[in-house]
Design an enzyme around this catalytic site. Sequence first.
Site, short mmCIF file in Angstrom:
data_model
loop_
_atom_site.label_atom_id
_atom_site.label_comp_id
_atom_site.label_asym_id
_atom_site.label_seq_id
_atom_site.Cartn_x
_atom_site.Cartn_y
_atom_site.Cartn_z
N ALA A 83 -14.87 120.28 -87.29
CA ALA A 83 -14.51 120.05 -85.89
C ALA A 83 -15.24 121.04 -84.98
O ALA A 83 -15.28 120.86 -83.76
CB ALA A 83 -13.01 120.14 -85.70
N ARG A 137 -18.40 121.54 -85.08
CA ARG A 137 -19.75 121.05 -84.80
C ARG A 137 -19.91 120.84 -83.30
O ARG A 137 -18.97 120.40 -82.63
CB ARG A 137 -20.00 119.72 -85.51
CG ARG A 137 -20.37 119.87 -86.97
CD ARG A 137 -20.79 118.55 -87.55
NE ARG A 137 -19.73 117.56 -87.42
CZ ARG A 137 -19.91 116.24 -87.56
NH1 ARG A 137 -21.13 115.78 -87.77
NH2 ARG A 137 -18.90 115.41 -87.46
N CYS A 149 -8.96 86.34 -64.08
CA CYS A 149 -8.34 86.67 -65.37
C CYS A 149 -7.62 85.46 -65.95
O CYS A 149 -6.80 84.85 -65.28
CB CYS A 149 -7.35 87.82 -65.17
SG CYS A 149 -6.29 88.09 -66.59
N CYS A 153 -3.62 86.10 -66.05
CA CYS A 153 -2.79 86.28 -64.86
C CYS A 153 -2.00 85.00 -64.55
O CYS A 153 -2.46 83.89 -64.83
CB CYS A 153 -3.65 86.66 -63.66
SG CYS A 153 -3.98 88.44 -63.54
N ASN A 158 -3.05 80.58 -78.72
CA ASN A 158 -4.42 81.01 -78.42
C ASN A 158 -5.34 79.79 -78.27
O ASN A 158 -5.32 78.89 -79.11
CB ASN A 158 -4.90 81.92 -79.56
CG ASN A 158 -6.11 82.74 -79.18
OD1 ASN A 158 -7.02 82.25 -78.53
ND2 ASN A 158 -6.10 84.00 -79.57
N ASP A 159 -6.13 79.78 -77.19
CA ASP A 159 -7.04 78.66 -76.95
C ASP A 159 -8.21 78.66 -77.94
O ASP A 159 -8.85 77.64 -78.15
CB ASP A 159 -7.57 78.70 -75.51
CG ASP A 159 -6.45 78.57 -74.49
OD1 ASP A 159 -5.64 77.63 -74.63
OD2 ASP A 159 -6.36 79.42 -73.57
N HIS A 178 -1.63 92.49 -63.75
CA HIS A 178 -2.92 92.64 -64.42
C HIS A 178 -3.22 94.11 -64.72
O HIS A 178 -3.91 94.43 -65.68
CB HIS A 178 -4.00 92.05 -63.52
CG HIS A 178 -5.38 92.05 -64.12
ND1 HIS A 178 -5.78 91.10 -65.03
CD2 HIS A 178 -6.43 92.89 -63.94
CE1 HIS A 178 -7.04 91.35 -65.37
NE2 HIS A 178 -7.45 92.43 -64.74
N ASN A 183 -4.68 95.07 -79.24
CA ASN A 183 -5.93 95.82 -79.09
C ASN A 183 -5.98 96.25 -77.65
O ASN A 183 -6.02 95.42 -76.75
CB ASN A 183 -7.15 94.94 -79.37
CG ASN A 183 -7.26 94.59 -80.84
OD1 ASN A 183 -6.91 95.38 -81.71
ND2 ASN A 183 -7.74 93.40 -81.11
N GLY A 196 -12.35 96.38 -78.58
CA GLY A 196 -12.75 94.98 -78.55
C GLY A 196 -11.85 94.10 -77.72
O GLY A 196 -11.95 92.88 -77.77
N SER A 203 -10.95 91.98 -74.92
CA SER A 203 -11.86 91.32 -73.99
C SER A 203 -11.29 91.28 -72.59
O SER A 203 -11.99 90.97 -71.64
CB SER A 203 -12.16 89.91 -74.49
OG SER A 203 -10.95 89.25 -74.83
N HIS A 242 -5.85 92.78 -69.03
CA HIS A 242 -4.48 92.33 -68.77
C HIS A 242 -3.62 92.66 -70.00
O HIS A 242 -3.97 92.30 -71.11
CB HIS A 242 -4.46 90.82 -68.50
CG HIS A 242 -3.19 90.35 -67.88
ND1 HIS A 242 -3.11 89.85 -66.60
CD2 HIS A 242 -1.93 90.34 -68.35
CE1 HIS A 242 -1.86 89.53 -66.32
NE2 HIS A 242 -1.12 89.84 -67.38
N HIS A 263 -1.58 92.57 -73.03
CA HIS A 263 -1.16 91.48 -73.91
C HIS A 263 -1.31 91.88 -75.36
O HIS A 263 -1.94 92.88 -75.66
CB HIS A 263 -2.00 90.22 -73.63
CG HIS A 263 -3.44 90.34 -74.07
ND1 HIS A 263 -4.38 91.08 -73.39
CD2 HIS A 263 -4.09 89.82 -75.15
CE1 HIS A 263 -5.55 90.99 -74.00
NE2 HIS A 263 -5.40 90.25 -75.08
N GLN A 303 -1.32 89.99 -79.61
CA GLN A 303 -1.47 88.74 -80.35
C GLN A 303 -0.48 88.69 -81.49
O GLN A 303 -0.07 89.73 -82.01
CB GLN A 303 -2.89 88.63 -80.89
CG GLN A 303 -3.93 88.69 -79.80
CD GLN A 303 -5.31 88.32 -80.31
OE1 GLN A 303 -5.47 87.27 -80.94
NE2 GLN A 303 -6.28 89.17 -80.06
N GLU A 326 0.99 97.47 -99.31
CA GLU A 326 2.20 98.23 -98.96
C GLU A 326 3.42 97.66 -99.70
O GLU A 326 4.27 98.42 -100.18
CB GLU A 326 2.42 98.21 -97.44
CG GLU A 326 1.35 98.99 -96.69
CD GLU A 326 1.65 99.16 -95.20
OE1 GLU A 326 2.64 98.57 -94.71
OE2 GLU A 326 0.89 99.89 -94.53
N LYS A 355 -14.84 107.93 -82.58
CA LYS A 355 -15.14 108.06 -84.00
C LYS A 355 -15.63 106.72 -84.55
O LYS A 355 -15.14 105.67 -84.16
CB LYS A 355 -13.85 108.45 -84.73
CG LYS A 355 -13.98 108.56 -86.23
CD LYS A 355 -12.64 108.90 -86.86
CE LYS A 355 -12.72 108.83 -88.38
NZ LYS A 355 -13.61 109.82 -88.95
N GLN A 360 -12.90 109.83 -93.67
CA GLN A 360 -12.95 111.29 -93.53
C GLN A 360 -12.56 111.63 -92.12
O GLN A 360 -12.82 110.87 -91.19
CB GLN A 360 -14.39 111.74 -93.85
CG GLN A 360 -14.64 113.23 -93.75
CD GLN A 360 -15.14 113.64 -92.37
OE1 GLN A 360 -15.73 112.84 -91.65
NE2 GLN A 360 -14.90 114.87 -92.00
ZN LIG Z 1 1.98 99.69 -92.78
ZN LIG Z 2 -4.72 89.38 -65.51
#
Ligand SMILES: [Zn+2]
Ligand SMILES: [Zn+2]
Length: 340
Positions: free
Chosen positions: A21, A23, A44, A47, A69-70, A107, A147, A153, A155, A158, A160, A162, A176, A305, A317
């Site tokens: 760390a 570095r 959006c 929205c 999902n479309d 939004h 996400n 990623g 997109s 807003h 939300h 999934q 697990e 990272k 790591q």
């Molecule tokens: Zn888990």
């Molecule tokens: Zn929105």
Amino acid sequence: MPHRRFNPLTREWVLVSPHRALRPWLGKHEEHPTANQPQYDPNCYLCPGNERAGGNRNPPYTSTFVFDNDYPALLPDAPVIEVEESSLIVGCSERGICRVVCFSPRHDLTISRMSELEVLQVVNVWAEQSESLAAIPWVGYVQIFENRGELMGASNPHPHCQVWAASTVPDVPAKEQASFLEYRDKHHSCLLCDYLCLELKHQERIVCENESFVALVPFWAVWPFETMVLGKRHAAQLSELSSSERVQLADIVRRVSIRYDNVFEAPFPYSMGFHEKPAQSESGSAWHLHAHYFPPLLRSSSVRKFMVGFELLGNPQRDITPESAAARLREVADVHYLDR
Ligand SMILES: [Zn+2]
Ligand SMILES: [Zn+2]
Ligand SMILES: [Zn+2]
């Protein structure tokens, strides 16, 4: 000293190299993400009142909103196909349902800026969605995930998440499940109940807690500020939570995301999701409901990272220790920097 740590849930190892760390440069610099979004964005697709690709129009919703999902990754009516050649080229079709859950009509909000009551509404939708999807006889697993941020990623800013219901149990929860069962056979207790006891005794990896839930940086964390949210009571799925536990879960989820934003005083990107018991599992009582947060940021809001090289070919790591990441997350306030 460099050392390895064992993840008893997935039975994988992580290499910890605290000396690195120091570095002078680590990771890729990203543009500083902006926190300023309009309350409503006419372009959006999430929205209220706006048209989505494919022609569907969102209702003028006022709290949460769920839709199919479309552009789903899984289809409920995929034909059954199996391929097997000498046990080396093996494949089969997968059925599933993919939904999108908007957390708020606003939004510009995130879990970290929403009120406790608004987050509670989201928790209730999570529980309803996973319960109703898991009740479908051919569904093997329901995965709720969010996400957050372009780095992960997402997109659309807003707020939300999934919900994917798949006919088979994906690899991570399957590993697990095997660990929960093996641990119970051997110790006649629950892997995560026992682990939580140890962490509450040591305290050094605890981030925050309330009556029913604890947020901690697991001993085996791979991502710099990775956390796990665990229930203090042994429950296998969101729908088992009492109404007061749902209030407590909303509180802890909100506080974790506020602390994340406060670390670099910038919107903190992450992938998070719940691990609930597999849908049709006979031995689901061995399962302990939990959530994982995997954030990619390293030392600032612009340094991320990457999992490359040894991490892709060997095992993950990390440089800063889970203990120092937990200390950093503990130090920052429970009040969002924009609301101070
Ligand atoms: Zn888990
Ligand atoms: Zn929105
Ligand atoms: Zn347990």
